[in-house]
Scaffold this motif. Sequence first.
Motif, PDB file in Angstrom:
ATOM      1  N   THR A   1       0.832  -1.204   0.000  1.00  0.00           N
ATOM      2  CA  THR A   1       0.000   0.000   0.000  1.00  0.00           C
ATOM      3  C   THR A   1       0.862   1.247   0.000  1.00  0.00           C
ATOM      4  OG1 THR A   1      -0.116  -0.104   2.397  1.00  0.00           O
ATOM      5  CG2 THR A   1      -1.915  -1.132   1.177  1.00  0.00           C
ATOM      6  N   LEU A   2       2.154   1.052  -0.275  1.00  0.00           N
ATOM      7  CA  LEU A   2       3.066   2.183  -0.189  1.00  0.00           C
ATOM      8  C   LEU A   2       2.643   3.337  -1.099  1.00  0.00           C
ATOM      9  CD1 LEU A   2       5.833   3.272   0.821  1.00  0.00           C
ATOM     10  CD2 LEU A   2       6.835   2.237  -1.213  1.00  0.00           C
ATOM     11  N   LEU A   3       2.434   2.991  -2.375  1.00  0.00           N
ATOM     12  CA  LEU A   3       2.064   4.038  -3.335  1.00  0.00           C
ATOM     13  C   LEU A   3       0.663   4.557  -3.062  1.00  0.00           C
ATOM     14  CD1 LEU A   3       3.549   2.499  -6.583  1.00  0.00           C
ATOM     15  CD2 LEU A   3       4.394   4.441  -5.286  1.00  0.00           C
ATOM     16  N   TRP A   4      -0.239   3.685  -2.657  1.00  0.00           N
ATOM     17  CA  TRP A   4      -1.622   4.103  -2.408  1.00  0.00           C
ATOM     18  C   TRP A   4      -1.691   5.058  -1.220  1.00  0.00           C
ATOM     19  CZ3 TRP A   4      -4.945   3.387  -6.103  1.00  0.00           C
ATOM     20  CH2 TRP A   4      -4.793   2.322  -6.980  1.00  0.00           C
ATOM     21  N   GLN A   5      -0.849   4.797  -0.221  1.00  0.00           N
ATOM     22  CA  GLN A   5      -0.871   5.702   0.938  1.00  0.00           C
ATOM     23  C   GLN A   5      -0.466   7.108   0.522  1.00  0.00           C
ATOM     24  OE1 GLN A   5       1.688   3.555   3.566  1.00  0.00           O
ATOM     25  NE2 GLN A   5       0.003   2.640   4.718  1.00  0.00           N
ATOM     26  N   ARG A   6       0.526   7.173  -0.335  1.00  0.00           N
ATOM     27  CA  ARG A   6       0.961   8.494  -0.793  1.00  0.00           C
ATOM     28  C   ARG A   6      -0.131   9.139  -1.638  1.00  0.00           C
ATOM     29  NH1 ARG A   6       7.200   7.154  -2.513  1.00  0.00           N
ATOM     30  NH2 ARG A   6       7.890   6.490  -0.461  1.00  0.00           N
ATOM     31  N   LEU A   7      -0.842   8.303  -2.402  1.00  0.00           N
ATOM     32  CA  LEU A   7      -1.923   8.831  -3.256  1.00  0.00           C
ATOM     33  C   LEU A   7      -3.050   9.398  -2.417  1.00  0.00           C
ATOM     34  CD1 LEU A   7      -2.604   8.866  -6.301  1.00  0.00           C
ATOM     35  CD2 LEU A   7      -4.005   6.862  -5.882  1.00  0.00           C
ATOM     36  N   VAL A   8      -3.402   8.646  -1.376  1.00  0.00           N
ATOM     37  CA  VAL A   8      -4.477   9.114  -0.501  1.00  0.00           C
ATOM     38  C   VAL A   8      -4.068  10.416   0.176  1.00  0.00           C
ATOM     39  CG1 VAL A   8      -5.746   8.570   1.610  1.00  0.00           C
ATOM     40  CG2 VAL A   8      -5.457   6.837  -0.149  1.00  0.00           C
TER      41      VAL A   8
ATOM     42  N   ASP B   1      -2.218  12.655  -1.136  1.00  0.00           N
ATOM     43  CA  ASP B   1      -2.409  13.712  -2.137  1.00  0.00           C
ATOM     44  C   ASP B   1      -3.877  14.093  -2.250  1.00  0.00           C
ATOM     45  OD1 ASP B   1       0.192  13.775  -2.619  1.00  0.00           O
ATOM     46  OD2 ASP B   1       0.138  12.714  -4.552  1.00  0.00           O
TER      47      ASP B   1
END
Lengths: 330, 751
Positions: B36-43, B45
């Motif tokens: 969820t690394l990238l998704w956490q950053r997306l959320v 944003d």
Amino acid sequence: MDGPLGNPQPADAAAPARTNAGSSGHDRARRVHLPSDLDPTVFDETFLRQLERLQVLMRAPVRGGLKGGRRSVKRGQSVEFADFRDYALGDDLRQLDWNVLARLEKLFIKLYVEEEDVTISFLIDTSASMGSGRPSKFLFAQRAAAALGYIGLASEDRVAVTTLGGRAGRRQVALRGSGRVFRLLSALSAIAVAEGPTDLQAAARHAGAQLSGRGVIVLLSDLLDPHADRVIRELAATGSELIVLHLLSPQELDPALEGDLRLVDVETGDGVDVTVDLATLDSYRQRLDTWRDGFADLAARRRATYVPLSTVVPLSDLMFAELRRRQVVG
Amino acid sequence: MPFVAPLALLGLLFIPAVIAMYLLKLRRAETVVSSTLLWQRLVADVEANAPWQRLRRSLLMLLQLLLVLLLALLAARPFLERPAGLATDLVMVIDTSASMGATDVSPDRLTAATQKAIEALRDLPAGGKVSVVAAGRTARVVVNATADLGRVRAALEGLRVSPATGDLGDALVLADALASRSGDAEILVATDAALAIPPTTRIEHTVKVLQVGRDGRNQAIVALAVRQGASGVSRSVFVSIANLALQTAQRRLQVFGDGVLLEARDLLLDPQTRAEATIDDIPFGVAVIEVRLDRSGGAPDVLALDDRAWAIVPPERLRRILLVSDGDPYLETALTYLPNTELYGVKVADYGPATHPELFNLIIFEGTLPAELPATPVLSIAPTSSSVLGEVVGTLKDPAIGSLDPAEPVLRYVDLSTTHVGTAVKLALPAWARTVIPGPAGAPLLYAGTVSGRPAAVLAFEPRLSDLPLQVAFPILVSNLVGELMGGSSTPSQALEPGSPVTLPLPAGATGLKVTKPGGETVDLQPGTPGGGSASFSQTDQLGVYSAVPILDASATPNSAAPVVTATPSTTATSSAATGLASPTPVPTPPSADPNAPVRFAIDLFDPAESNIIPGSAAAIVALGGGLTSGPDRSAGSAPLPSAPSGSPAPSSASPAPSGASAGAGAGAGAGAGAGAGAGAGAVTDRPAARDELWIPIVLLVLLVLMVEWLTYQRDAATRLWRAMRARVGLAPPASPGTGTPATHESRRDR
């Protein structure tokens, strides 16, 4: 695979396969008998023969250990002339250039290029995230490591395999000589994805401490770690030449997700609530590209080689096209 | 904003329900991902842009709330009020006469009139009732006092031009009667005012007129007849064409015989004149003559109905009459003059079963009557005894002829004003008969009817005992009477008006008639009385040739035909006894003409008044209305209703005095007219306003919101489609699935 892999033979029995390289007319007729503990899904015979023609390139000569097939910074015994120097007392008179002595009446000693071996270390990320994806990133890493390792063995280099799982780097095997290729393959078949969270930075640091001398480090990982950039930085700082094969599955490159979802991390079990629509996916892709570009910039600054890969890329394309284009092999 | 159904606003209670559904915690589907690394950053944003994202997420909810609001509004039926231009009870009279088929307005006058009538309905007050009367040949109520305007519109659009002379006066009287049921009523007439029969009857209620039509260019066939030449061999067609326009017209006259062109002539017609044409030498065997008026280079006329006419050539049917008499030269002479007739004679004493009366089409008994009447049609002259044909109750001396019915077909063209009868038999009128020539004290001198399924007539006096044989009326009377009894005259040989009933003879052995209309539809006819000799057909609403074919009884046909053939030889001996008659030919042969042959008759317009389609004065019709008020005042204020209904509401809202007659048609109903007008004014004061429901813009708005809501929901699919289209036309590259090798960076630098 061309056929069943019964009748196991000792690893050294694979030697004839190398001697027959290039005789393509007999390739299909002759069989290589693989050991039974080797994962039969990794290689086939034709692929192995194609690998024999490749060699791992290095940007600069390195100081190796044993005599090998790679140029060394040292001057030594070989047929390739390197330089002259003045004679000093105690020098081997056999290296004296008699032609110069006759012409100039001065004593010069001829120097030759020394050929030594290097160590190619494969650091394979075995974190749980590597087990996901279709095709699996871990399987892809195994096959890529095996292919590159085979090239290394065929080039009379030392090949070491280290797994990065948990917080430690565990050396699985260190081999030299082309006859040990099946041991390498067996060792690669035997490793598995680690359970639980993995601290990639700690594991890589641990593995880096085990390296001796300069060589080539091949990191095979999805870099899905908050400190992946530190890993690259630290491995590049060991003095070895670093090659990063960044593996991502198609599901990570282009997620087929839609709607209101709770995404659960396979490694940590943490969840993220997200509403996935086209705009979200666009943002995800943008962020993914930025993330990978960051690694590429970092690698360029550290004189490392960064190769972003999708696991749908066929291994032959990887070896003969992608890595050649990037001059990782030649 | 007022609502028709304000309770429907309770539908707004769905708004909290929609909000509640959005407030409920969303149950998300769990999906395992590698990291969820990238998704956490997306959320992170997304949350950074929270205000816009929150708004975007709630856009669907806002749209759905708007949808609920609009639907509740739609169900509540909001409306705008404006003053009504029409009375609460409206009677629409739509002229459907033939002239309304003129195409000087597109597509024709009737359609334009119905459209105007439908538009005028917008001025109907709320809850107003509408009746529709179609004014064709006769007035017909199409819709009776309904508030369902959809039904009224459907009825108006379903009206068709009747190819007949219209009688608007009849329709106005009917409309007046319908309007009398309500206190606030008026009559709206949609017509071209080109009236063949100008209405004269004054009516009580206000009349408004929607006038259509602007052109009078029309030429018409106003007469068509087939005449036999003096020789009795050749036949001629007489056609009369009228140019009813105010311009000279050039037309081509085409004459067809049984569908084959016989002759074509170009005619130059002066304005407002008639032209006659005679086409001689019609070929023998032609049964139907059709005449068409076609354009010949000039401008076409605008009414096609009167450009075609049909005539039936009288059939060559040989009929046999048996005269049972001891000799009456006057009667015999009159009978011999009848065309297509063979006369046979037999003495009274020689008449019997051996005479084979069934071989004759008519048997005339003069001064006698057999005990058993034959089954054929019978004419009894001065019967001496009572029978089924009538009861002899005495003798009349110098009986006076009573008042004659001018509509009696037997007496057509018969003038009995100078006729005197010497002696007559006094008869009691039987129940089956109608009096043709009434006598003194209810004793008829001639009556006719159908008894026991056979046409029969009784003449109470012998012609030779009167001065009738010396008058012109005698052969005409004999011709009419014989024609009536033998069915000859009842078969119309001349053209008939559209809509007029036709009596068709029924041949022996037939159980009914199958009538084929010009359009091809068939109608089965049954005789009025079981076993009757004729049937009545009234569906003559189309112009053209009708054909009637007998429906034969399958079981009776062979039996009835057999005796005719077997009886033929013995007839010779019996009839040979007949002597002293004018036509003593005693050998009847089987009839040459087929009695079951189809009977044809033609329906033609032939009405110059109806064909005159020049629009008349609508004011004259308007002036007929408001009969209770003073005429001159009304006529002074009368004017046709403007065609655009939007111009009408203002006066009635400003003051109750105009009584809703926007253009002044009812202006006289104001100050101090009669009691009826006063009542009308009171009704106008209470007249509800007209309503314009606003459902159309609301429905459009609902559709728009639905579309936006759908696009919002499906924006991903729409975006993908848009990208695919752009990629196809080469404007943008297709979305890359990410092969893993971004082309932007080459990590290994050139050395």
